[in-house]
Design an enzyme around this catalytic site. Sequence first.
Site, PDB file in Angstrom:
ATOM      1  N   CYS A 101       2.108 -10.913   0.429  1.00  0.00           N
ATOM      2  CA  CYS A 101       1.448 -10.661  -0.637  1.00  0.00           C
ATOM      3  C   CYS A 101       2.418 -10.936  -1.811  1.00  0.00           C
ATOM      4  CB  CYS A 101       0.658  -9.583  -0.703  1.00  0.00           C
ATOM      5  SG  CYS A 101      -0.113  -8.917  -2.251  1.00  0.00           S
ATOM      6  N   GLU A 131       4.276  -3.502   6.245  1.00  0.00           N
ATOM      7  CA  GLU A 131       4.713  -3.350   5.091  1.00  0.00           C
ATOM      8  C   GLU A 131       5.968  -2.550   4.981  1.00  0.00           C
ATOM      9  OE1 GLU A 131       3.601  -2.332   0.699  1.00  0.00           O
ATOM     10  OE2 GLU A 131       1.707  -2.820   1.829  1.00  0.00           O
ATOM     11  N   THR A 170       2.057  -0.300  -0.683  1.00  0.00           N
ATOM     12  CA  THR A 170       1.117  -0.705  -1.753  1.00  0.00           C
ATOM     13  C   THR A 170      -0.276  -0.531  -1.439  1.00  0.00           C
ATOM     14  OG1 THR A 170       0.629  -3.076  -0.688  1.00  0.00           O
ATOM     15  CG2 THR A 170       2.224  -3.091  -2.429  1.00  0.00           C
ATOM     16  N   CYS A 200      -1.298  -1.593  -5.230  1.00  0.00           N
ATOM     17  CA  CYS A 200      -1.669  -2.659  -5.794  1.00  0.00           C
ATOM     18  C   CYS A 200      -3.131  -2.420  -6.629  1.00  0.00           C
ATOM     19  CB  CYS A 200      -1.942  -3.661  -4.728  1.00  0.00           C
ATOM     20  SG  CYS A 200      -3.307  -3.569  -3.709  1.00  0.00           S
ATOM     21  N   SER A 229      -4.441  -0.001   6.597  1.00  0.00           N
ATOM     22  CA  SER A 229      -3.811   1.289   5.821  1.00  0.00           C
ATOM     23  C   SER A 229      -4.906   1.292   4.692  1.00  0.00           C
ATOM     24  CB  SER A 229      -2.560   0.911   5.462  1.00  0.00           C
ATOM     25  OG  SER A 229      -2.114   2.136   4.475  1.00  0.00           O
TER      26      SER A 229
END
EC number: 1.17.7.4
Length: 316
Positions: A101, A131, A170, A200, A229
């Site tokens: 992303c 991530e 994020t 985000c 998540s």
Amino acid sequence: MTAKPLTLYLAAPRGFCAGVDRAIKIVEMALEKWGAPVYVRHEIVHNKFVVDALRDKGAVFVEELDECPDDRPVIFSAHGVPKSVPAHAAKREMVYVDATCPLVSKVHIEAERHSANGLQLVMIGHEGHPETVGTMGQLPEGEVLLVEEASDVASLEVRDPDKLAFVTQTTLSVDDTADVVEALQARFPAIQGPHKEDICYATTNRQESVKAMAAKTNAMLVVGAPNSSNSRRLVEVGAKAGCSYSQLVQRASDIDWRALEGIESIGITAGASAPDVLITEVIDAFKAKYDVTVEVVETAKENVEFKVPRVLREAS
């Protein structure tokens, strides 16, 4: 017997975000361009329904590059990968497409910039989440320290308290992260943060709509996967905002009807990797049992779109 009335509050925004949309599109376009099989390192997004659908089209999901042959394309998941992964792929002369992303890539760039300026990094994230692994893997071992919650800050052993910066995963809870940041700033006043928050827009927006819905109902369902998540954070945000029943369901068959007996209203939202078809399935399940009135609770409009990598936009 007439069906009982039920008000169904539907969060907006909900479901797919731009990064997830792009990642799925990348796998589909890769299959169109190169044919099956196309290999994908880690689940492209955390949703079984999405992964199964892509598997049916010819995607092969693996955990490590070692499981991929040299002569087939490989795609890196939306969560991002450590630097060593594309380096390994390049060494093997593999064709690879990075579906990370762009908002995760932004955090990677930030981490590298801070490191180049001589700062040690603190990452706020969940240990073992792809991530977090990917972001920490942008820098050499020991350059990124992980904290999961505010209580972890006290035991942090840093190289130089005046040369620190932090980044975050994020998909965290906005409120919980604020507590960790506060603890970091209290202990390390010189610590530098991101110019713009790392959490985000999609995570923030979905959490805000849950808070708005929680005020109207005492039960909430979040459509999403247990390893997602951002979906799990929505369940927590709902519970914290006063929903006495806040649960994660992968699809309609997971609804615990007995727990919802006697309810007059329910909130429904979905994590950023949950497709519309699963949200509709859950709504239809309620319509089959109740006389449903749907009310949309809109707290933001989203019109973000990310381009797919050039290699896929070029004709084969």
